[in-house]
Scaffold this motif. Structure first.
Motif, short mmCIF file in Angstrom:
data_model
loop_
_atom_site.label_atom_id
_atom_site.label_comp_id
_atom_site.label_asym_id
_atom_site.label_seq_id
_atom_site.Cartn_x
_atom_site.Cartn_y
_atom_site.Cartn_z
N LEU A 62 0.83 -1.20 0.00
CA LEU A 62 0.00 0.00 0.00
C LEU A 62 0.87 1.25 0.00
CD1 LEU A 62 -2.89 1.22 0.37
CD2 LEU A 62 -2.39 1.28 2.79
N THR B 146 0.37 5.45 -0.06
CA THR B 146 -0.53 6.61 -0.03
C THR B 146 0.29 7.88 0.07
OG1 THR B 146 -2.19 5.33 1.16
CG2 THR B 146 -2.45 7.71 1.18
N VAL C 56 2.50 6.80 3.39
CA VAL C 56 2.59 5.34 3.50
C VAL C 56 3.37 4.83 2.30
CG1 VAL C 56 1.28 3.19 3.55
CG2 VAL C 56 0.40 5.20 4.75
N VAL D 198 3.16 -0.69 2.51
CA VAL D 198 2.85 -1.46 3.72
C VAL D 198 2.18 -2.76 3.31
CG1 VAL D 198 1.42 -1.55 5.78
CG2 VAL D 198 2.68 0.52 5.24
N GLY E 223 2.64 6.77 9.85
CA GLY E 223 1.75 6.28 8.82
C GLY E 223 0.76 5.22 9.27
N LYS E 224 0.67 4.98 10.57
CA LYS E 224 -0.21 3.91 11.03
C LYS E 224 -1.69 4.25 10.83
CE LYS E 224 0.79 5.11 15.89
NZ LYS E 224 1.16 6.50 15.64
N THR F 258 -2.58 4.47 7.03
CA THR F 258 -2.74 3.15 6.43
C THR F 258 -4.19 2.67 6.58
OG1 THR F 258 -0.47 2.61 7.01
CG2 THR F 258 -1.93 0.76 6.54
N SER G 106 -6.68 4.73 4.62
CA SER G 106 -6.60 4.43 3.20
C SER G 106 -7.43 3.20 2.86
CB SER G 106 -5.15 4.16 2.78
OG SER G 106 -4.32 5.23 3.12
N MET H 33 5.90 0.27 12.72
CA MET H 33 6.05 1.11 11.52
C MET H 33 6.98 2.27 11.78
SD MET H 33 2.36 1.25 9.64
CE MET H 33 2.98 2.31 8.36
N GLY I 95 6.40 5.53 7.48
CA GLY I 95 5.43 5.05 6.52
C GLY I 95 5.74 3.66 5.97
N ARG I 96 6.58 2.91 6.67
CA ARG I 96 7.03 1.60 6.23
C ARG I 96 6.98 0.63 7.39
NH1 ARG I 96 10.16 1.66 1.61
NH2 ARG I 96 10.37 3.89 1.36
#
Lengths: 306, 334
Positions: free
Chosen positions: B10, B12, B24, B27, B46-47, B50, B53, B233, B236-237
């Motif tokens: 994913l 974003t 993101v 992920v 980014g949790k 995610t 999204s 995370m 964003g990873r």
């Protein structure tokens, strides 16, 4: 709910008493009221006769008691100009003023709120840009100038509307529009910013997370919250409008209370001025009370005293 | 155990005036039926984005889902959440996937009764009548531990405390017996005793309903009590995925290790200074060419500045994205 309304009612009564007191003082502390009311070349005998007739020779407290009992019974004395009781003269002008203010407010609401809603839901769109431009114009153009221009173009050149008076059904259009325009501008901006603010609230995200239809979210969750600031502004502005709009009634020769007030000031007709002042305040207080009531219906936090 | 949600790659991004925010960046994870997965990371890792999204709750624009897939085993069969039409997504949101948000003060509409806010979900998804929805709502209120549910049905959010409001939000989330509940920092805004109550309630409901939970948090202390697996995370990873005990006992990523060292411990004999992770979170406006954690990492070496470490298997059900082997004390050989 009952307690909330009762406290607001008591507040209004206290305010009304304050207004009555101020109006009473207004005449008595600005010099010799008899000299103010009569022309400059009145004889001492005439002055003395008026003082006796109006009770200005009585102690202040006695005068205040007479004045208050009179006000409660709707008796503000005789108009000096018309030589008839003052209050009926005011009431005679009331329908015209109510008509002007109501039509003006309706125009502002019908035009202003939809433009504001569209702007709030689609910020940056064409309708939004035009709406914001109109709102700016509405709030910044002097209304006496706009009134004159409308008379010149729509009244005289095009002949669409009567230029003065209150004789035909469409006489009200131009003065009401001029009166309502600044409020319309204000409503556009207020509605727009309220919609934008509410749309960004966390509880709107919650509503989306429940999978509700966008229409339901707008109607039920956004609009009801947007209505809260709108109600208060509409209430206050309608109060101002009903208080009489001296310029606009004068420009369009509209036979309302504003015109009467302007004339009675010229005549130094104190009983009439007093009657208009007290009556106008009463209208404003009543409207505020209604606004508070509407408020409490929409917003439970107010209903439960939070 | 079957997989109920499988997210792959994913990505974003947010196209803002300041530039493109890489919120993101690829992920992937999977969620099993009835399982609780914790997603841990600091602010901006980014949790939340995610999860938003996956459910189409990202404001678009400025947000945009660039790529990825999210296959969800819905009641109607397998579907890709990212490919659904807005209408289909609305059927899933609130119906099959419930949401609990962070701040219960602002997540409820202040001028509607809590009863109405719960029952509108039921009416929307279950097609109940108003009266049926009312009955069901009262049951839900007592299920989440609100006393006098019939009386409270007519109450407004401002008449409730923070913990009670969060219970209402949970009642909304479980109203339609969803398959997944996404809880986005549900205890962060609450004080510690209430936190414990809410976590307890979550566990009870999870076990009673057999629902899978994705628990987003930045608090590793909370995770141990509720989650079975943890996804850490950063930037964003995902940087580490493991069973919850492995994360605490045997972290394979320096960032996870840093998070654990920053936790106060009850067992520590003498009072010790907590170790914070030096530096600040990465600037997401700049796309990464190297390991996003390298600048803050005590173990970074030249390779960390040359390429982005992929997520590799480092043990049983244990993956980490790091070139450094913490056990060996040197670069990983692969």
């Amino acid at each position: 709910m009952g307690r909330y309304f009762l406290s607001k009612l008591i507040q209004s009564l206290v305010l009304l008493f304050g207004v009555l007191f101020l109006v009473f003082m207004m005449v008595r502390v600005t010099g010799d009221p008899a000299a103010l009311m009569l022309s400059r070349n009145a004889s001492p005998e005439q002055l003395e006769a008026l003082r006796e007739e109006m009770g200005f020779n009585d102690p202040a407290l006695v005068q205040f008691k007479h004045y208050i009992t009179g006000a409660i019974l709707g008796d503000f004395g005789n108009s000096l100009h018309f030589k008839t009781p003052a209050l009926p003269l005011v009431l005679e002008r009331l329908p015209a003023t109510v008509q002007l203010a109501s039509v003006g407010m309706l125009m502002a609401i019908i035009i202003g709120i939809p433009i504001g809603l569209v702007g709030g839901f689609t910020p940056g769109s064409v309708v939004d840009s035009i709406g914001r431009f109109l709102a700016l114009i509405g709030q910044s153009v002097p209304n006496f100038w706009l009134g004159l221009m409308m008379i010149l173009f729509l009244g005289v050149r095009l002949g669409w509307f009567p230029t003065f008076g209150r004789d035909s059904w469409n006489s009200v259009v131009m003065p009401a529009f001029v009166l309502g325009l600044p409020v319309m501008g204000q409503l556009v901006r207020l509605t727009r910013s309220a919609v934008l603010e509410i749309r960004g609230e966390d509880f709107i995200r919650t509503a989306h997370s429940k999978g509700l239809e966008p229409r339901t979210i707008y109607l039920k969750h956004v609009l009801r919250n947007v209505a809260i600031p709108l109600v208060s502004v509409i209430g206050v502005q309608f109060g101002y409008m009903l208080g009489g709009s001296i310029y606009i009634e004068a420009i369009f020769a509209w036979p309302g209370m504003g015109g009467l007030l302007a004339q009675s000031i010229g005549w130094r007709d104190f009983p009439l001025i007093q009657a208009i002042a007290v009556f106008t305040s009463l209208i404003v207080l009543l409207l505020n009370l209604l606004t508070d009531l509407a408020y409490s219906i929409i917003d439970p936090r107010i209903r439960y005293g939070r | 155990m079957s997989i109920i949600l499988q997210v792959k790659d994913l990505v974003t991004k947010f196209y803002t005036l300041d530039g493109v925010v890489n919120a993101v960046n690829g992920v992937s994870f999977e969620l099993n039926e009835g399982e609780t997965l914790a997603i841990v990371g600091e602010s901006g890792s980014g949790k939340s984005v995610t999860m938003m999204s996956l459910l189409g709750l990202i404001p678009m624009p400025p947000g945009k889902i660039e790529s990825g897939s999210a296959s969800f085993n819905s009641e109607e069969g397998l579907c890709d959440l990212l490919q659904l039409s807005p209408e289909e997504m609305r059927d899933i949101r609130g119906g099959q996937i419930g949401f609990v948000f962070q701040d219960p003060i602002s997540t409820l509409n202040p001028i509607l009764t809590i009863g109405e806010q719960i029952s509108e979900t039921l009416i929307r998804h279950k097609g109940l009548s108003k009266e049926q929805a009312r009955e069901q709502t009262i049951k839900l209120l007592s299920q989440v531990g609100i006393p006098d549910p019939e009386l409270r049905y007519k109450a407004y959010p401002f008449q409730f405390s923070g913990g009670m409001r969060q219970r209402v939000v949970i009642a909304i989330a479980i109203a339609c017996t969803p398959k997944i509940i996404i809880a986005d920092e549900p205890t962060t805004a609450l004080d510690v005793t209430v936190q414990a109550q809410i976590i307890e309630l979550f566990k009870e409901l999870r076990d009673a309903l057999g629902v899978a939970v994705i628990w987003i948090t930045h608090d590793l202390g909370v995770v141990a009590g509720i989650a079975e697996r943890v996804l850490v995370m950063y930037g964003g990873r995902p940087v580490e995925i493991a069973q919850v005990m492995d994360i605490y006992k045997d972290p394979k990523h320096p960032y996870t290790l840093g998070l654990l060292r920053a936790l106060p411990s009850l067992e520590a004999k003498e009072s010790k200074r907590l170790k914070s992770i030096k530096g600040t979170p990465p600037d997401l406006l700049i796309p990464f060419k190297h390991c996003p954690f390298a600048s803050r990492c005590d173990y970074a070496f030249d390779r960390c500045w040359e390429e982005i470490p992929p997520l590799i298997s480092v043990g049983e059900q244990h993956q980490a994205a790091c070139f450094f082997d913490l056990e060996e004390g040197g670069p990983r050989h692969d």
